[in-house]
Scaffold this motif. Structure first.
Motif, PDB file in Angstrom:
ATOM      1  N   ALA A  21      -7.698  -2.407  -6.792  1.00 42.77           N
ATOM      2  CA  ALA A  21      -6.517  -2.035  -6.015  1.00 42.77           C
ATOM      3  C   ALA A  21      -6.212  -0.552  -6.161  1.00 42.77           C
ATOM      4  O   ALA A  21      -5.842   0.120  -5.187  1.00 42.77           O
ATOM      5  CB  ALA A  21      -5.313  -2.871  -6.439  1.00 42.77           C
ATOM      6  N   LEU A  22      -6.351  -0.019  -7.367  1.00 47.39           N
ATOM      7  CA  LEU A  22      -6.110   1.404  -7.582  1.00 47.39           C
ATOM      8  C   LEU A  22      -7.087   2.235  -6.763  1.00 47.39           C
ATOM      9  O   LEU A  22      -6.690   3.220  -6.119  1.00 47.39           O
ATOM     10  CB  LEU A  22      -6.242   1.738  -9.063  1.00 47.39           C
ATOM     11  N   MET A  23      -8.353   1.863  -6.769  1.00 48.09           N
ATOM     12  CA  MET A  23      -9.336   2.609  -5.991  1.00 48.09           C
ATOM     13  C   MET A  23      -8.976   2.588  -4.508  1.00 48.09           C
ATOM     14  O   MET A  23      -9.042   3.616  -3.818  1.00 48.09           O
ATOM     15  CB  MET A  23     -10.737   2.029  -6.195  1.00 48.09           C
ATOM     16  N   ARG A  24      -8.559   1.433  -4.035  1.00 46.49           N
ATOM     17  CA  ARG A  24      -8.183   1.316  -2.626  1.00 46.49           C
ATOM     18  C   ARG A  24      -6.991   2.219  -2.297  1.00 46.49           C
ATOM     19  O   ARG A  24      -6.984   2.906  -1.274  1.00 46.49           O
ATOM     20  CB  ARG A  24      -7.858  -0.149  -2.313  1.00 46.49           C
ATOM     21  N   MET A  25      -5.996   2.237  -3.166  1.00 45.54           N
ATOM     22  CA  MET A  25      -4.810   3.050  -2.903  1.00 45.54           C
ATOM     23  C   MET A  25      -5.124   4.544  -2.963  1.00 45.54           C
ATOM     24  O   MET A  25      -4.631   5.321  -2.143  1.00 45.54           O
ATOM     25  CB  MET A  25      -3.705   2.691  -3.894  1.00 45.54           C
ATOM     26  N   VAL A  26      -5.936   4.966  -3.942  1.00 47.33           N
ATOM     27  CA  VAL A  26      -6.253   6.383  -4.056  1.00 47.33           C
ATOM     28  C   VAL A  26      -7.079   6.848  -2.864  1.00 47.33           C
ATOM     29  O   VAL A  26      -6.839   7.930  -2.306  1.00 47.33           O
ATOM     30  CB  VAL A  26      -6.976   6.667  -5.387  1.00 47.33           C
ATOM     31  N   ARG A  27      -8.022   6.039  -2.432  1.00 51.13           N
ATOM     32  CA  ARG A  27      -8.832   6.436  -1.284  1.00 51.13           C
ATOM     33  C   ARG A  27      -7.989   6.489  -0.017  1.00 51.13           C
ATOM     34  O   ARG A  27      -8.172   7.377   0.826  1.00 51.13           O
ATOM     35  CB  ARG A  27     -10.019   5.488  -1.124  1.00 51.13           C
ATOM     36  N   ARG A  28      -7.030   5.564   0.119  1.00 50.89           N
ATOM     37  CA  ARG A  28      -6.135   5.623   1.278  1.00 50.89           C
ATOM     38  C   ARG A  28      -5.241   6.855   1.190  1.00 50.89           C
ATOM     39  O   ARG A  28      -5.025   7.548   2.192  1.00 50.89           O
ATOM     40  CB  ARG A  28      -5.280   4.370   1.359  1.00 50.89           C
ATOM     41  N   ALA A  29      -4.713   7.148   0.004  1.00 49.81           N
ATOM     42  CA  ALA A  29      -3.873   8.335  -0.166  1.00 49.81           C
ATOM     43  C   ALA A  29      -4.647   9.601   0.167  1.00 49.81           C
ATOM     44  O   ALA A  29      -4.096  10.550   0.746  1.00 49.81           O
ATOM     45  CB  ALA A  29      -3.344   8.392  -1.603  1.00 49.81           C
ATOM     46  N   ASP A  30      -5.919   9.631  -0.183  1.00 47.65           N
ATOM     47  CA  ASP A  30      -6.777  10.763   0.147  1.00 47.65           C
ATOM     48  C   ASP A  30      -6.907  10.912   1.660  1.00 47.65           C
ATOM     49  O   ASP A  30      -6.742  12.010   2.207  1.00 47.65           O
ATOM     50  CB  ASP A  30      -8.143  10.552  -0.501  1.00 47.65           C
ATOM     51  N   ARG A  31      -7.164   9.817   2.350  1.00 48.37           N
ATOM     52  CA  ARG A  31      -7.288   9.864   3.811  1.00 48.37           C
ATOM     53  C   ARG A  31      -5.971  10.238   4.469  1.00 48.37           C
ATOM     54  O   ARG A  31      -5.956  10.916   5.506  1.00 48.37           O
ATOM     55  CB  ARG A  31      -7.762   8.503   4.351  1.00 48.37           C
ATOM     56  N   ASP A  32      -4.848   9.788   3.882  1.00 46.67           N
ATOM     57  CA  ASP A  32      -3.531  10.014   4.478  1.00 46.67           C
ATOM     58  C   ASP A  32      -2.940  11.388   4.156  1.00 46.67           C
ATOM     59  O   ASP A  32      -1.840  11.709   4.614  1.00 46.67           O
ATOM     60  CB  ASP A  32      -2.546   8.930   4.019  1.00 46.67           C
ATOM     61  N   GLY A  33      -3.648  12.173   3.367  1.00 44.74           N
ATOM     62  CA  GLY A  33      -3.214  13.544   3.144  1.00 44.74           C
ATOM     63  C   GLY A  33      -2.313  13.777   1.958  1.00 44.74           C
ATOM     64  O   GLY A  33      -1.700  14.855   1.855  1.00 44.74           O
ATOM     65  N   LEU A  34      -2.187  12.806   1.036  1.00 47.06           N
ATOM     66  CA  LEU A  34      -1.425  13.083  -0.183  1.00 47.06           C
ATOM     67  C   LEU A  34      -2.201  14.077  -1.055  1.00 47.06           C
ATOM     68  O   LEU A  34      -3.423  14.174  -0.974  1.00 47.06           O
ATOM     69  CB  LEU A  34      -1.144  11.797  -0.949  1.00 47.06           C
ATOM     70  N   ASP A  35      -1.463  14.789  -1.898  1.00 49.01           N
ATOM     71  CA  ASP A  35      -2.061  15.871  -2.676  1.00 49.01           C
ATOM     72  C   ASP A  35      -2.572  15.440  -4.035  1.00 49.01           C
ATOM     73  O   ASP A  35      -3.507  16.056  -4.566  1.00 49.01           O
ATOM     74  CB  ASP A  35      -1.019  16.972  -2.890  1.00 49.01           C
ATOM     75  N   VAL A  36      -1.957  14.427  -4.637  1.00 49.63           N
ATOM     76  CA  VAL A  36      -2.270  14.140  -6.031  1.00 49.63           C
ATOM     77  C   VAL A  36      -2.000  12.676  -6.352  1.00 49.63           C
ATOM     78  O   VAL A  36      -1.097  12.064  -5.777  1.00 49.63           O
ATOM     79  CB  VAL A  36      -1.444  15.065  -6.963  1.00 49.63           C
TER      80      VAL A  36
END
Length: 304
Positions: A21-36
Motif C-alpha cells: 500500500a505504501l508503494m502504491r501511495m508513493v508512486r501515485r503521489a509522484d505521478r500527482d506532483g507531490l514533492d516529498v
C-alpha cells in the motif's frame, strides 16, 4: 526543490505488511506532483519498515518525489555512516532526498538497542555536531579529520556529492537554537501549526540563533506536519476548542494553507491522518489533486 517554493507531501507510519500500500501511495503521489514523502524512523519496533531501506527502495520506483525520514533516529545511525547513506541516496536519485534530523526522544527504547544513553544537553550537542559532520563528509574536497565531543573521524574522504537539505524536529530551546545555526528547515513538534503557541514561542529562537550565526533566518524553512480530515462538505469549525486545525472541505484547506504561506511564512506541509498516521488513499488523492494545486495557484497569483 528550490528553497523559495512551498513543498507538499504526505507522511506514513508503515509496517512491513503495509509495504504494498505504501508503494502504491508513493508512486501515485509522484505521478500527482507531490514533492516529498516522509517515513518515521523507529528501529526498535520490529514490525516497522526500516526508514532508510524503504526510502531507497521507493526512490528507485519513482521519478520526481523526494523522500525523508521524519525524523532520523540519530542515536542509532552514527553521523559518518548517515552521511554515506544520504549522499548515496542523493547521487542515485538525482538529489531527491531530505535529511530529517532529531536529537532522539524515546531514550528508553533507544537504549534498548544498545546505544549509550545521553543526557538531554549532550544529545542536543551530538545532534548539532552530527549535522556539521554530515556536511563535512559531503561535497568533495580534502580528507576530513574531525575531533568532536561525540564523533571522531580521521582522514576520511568526503563523498563527491553535496549533503541534502537538513530539516530538524527540534523542540527544546537548545535544539531550536542549533536548528537556527546549522539546519535548512524546521518541523514543529507535536504537529503544532502556524497559529499554535509552540510555533509562536519557538520560531523566534530559531531566527535569533540564525541571525547570531550570520545567517538569514528566512533560509530556515518551516515545514508543518499536518494531520486532519478532508471532508466532502464545508465544516462549521475547522479548529477544535484548543485552536488546533482539524480539517474541512478542500476549499477550506486551500484557504487555510494559503493564509499560512502568505501571512505566517509557512513553506511546507506534510499531510497525515487525523490520528497522526498514514492518510487514507482517497484523502491523499484529494490532497494532491484538489488542495495542493489550489494553494500553489493562489500563492503564485499573490506572488505576481
Amino acid at each position: 526543490m528550490p528553497a523559495q517554493e512551498v513543498v507538499f507531501g504526505f507522511g506514513a507510519h508503515s509496517t512491513i505488511d503495509d509495504g504494498p500500500a505504501l508503494m502504491r501511495m508513493v508512486r501515485r503521489a509522484d505521478r500527482d506532483g507531490l514533492d516529498v514523502f516522509s517515513l518515521s524512523d523507529h528501529p526498535y519496533i520490529g514490525a516497522r519498515l526500516d526508514a532508510y531501506a524503504t526510502i531507497g527502495f521507493l526512490l528507485g520506483r519513482t521519478e520526481r518525489i523526494a523522500g525523508f525520514a521524519n525524523v532520523t533516529n540519530l542515536p542509532t545511525r552514527p553521523a559518518p555512516m548517515l552521511a554515506r547513506a544520504v549522499t548515496t541516496l542523493s547521487a542515485l536519485s538525482g538529489g531527491r532526498v531530505v535529511l530529517g534530523m532529531g536529537a532522539g526522544g524515546l531514550w528508553d527504547r533507544i537504549a534498548d538497542m544498545g546505544v549509550p544513553r545521553l543526557a538531554p544537553a549532550d544529545a542536543v550537542d551530538a545532534f548539532e555536531e552530527a549535522i556539521v559532520l554530515v556536511r563535512k563528509l559531503s561535497g568533495g574536497g580534502e580528507p576530513v579529520t574531525h575531533e568532536g565531543r561525540h564523533y571522531r573521524v580521521d582522514e576520511i574522504e568526503p563523498a563527491p556529492v553535496d549533503a541534502p537539505p537538513v530539516w530538524t524536529g527540534s523542540v527544546g530551546r537548545r535544539s531550536l537554537a542549533a536548528t537556527g545555526r546549522v539546519a535548512d528547515g524546521w518541523i514543529p513538534g507535536h504537529a503544532a501549526d502556524w497559529l499554535s503557541e509552540r510555533y509562536r514561542t519557538s520560531r523566534p529562537v530559531i531566527d535569533e540563533a540564525a541571525a547570531a550565526a550570520g545567517r538569514d533566518p528566512a533560509a530556515v524553512r518551516t515545514v508543518f506536519n499536518l494531520p486532519g480530515r478532508i471532508t466532502d462538505r464545508p465544516l462549521a469549525a475547522t479548529r477544535d476548542g484548543d485552536g488546533r486545525w482539524t480539517g474541512g472541505s478542500a476549499a477550506q484547506w486551500a484557504e487555510e494553507l494559503t493564509g499560512a504561506v502568505l501571512e505566517h511564512g509557512a513553506s511546507g506541509f506534510v499531510l497525515f491522518s487525523p490520528e497522526g498516521g498514514t492518510q487514507d488513499e482517497v484523502s491523499l488523492g484529494r490532497w494532491a489533486g484538489e488542495i495542493v494545486p489550489a494553494v500553489r495557484e493562489a500563492v503564485a497569483k499573490e506572488a505576481g
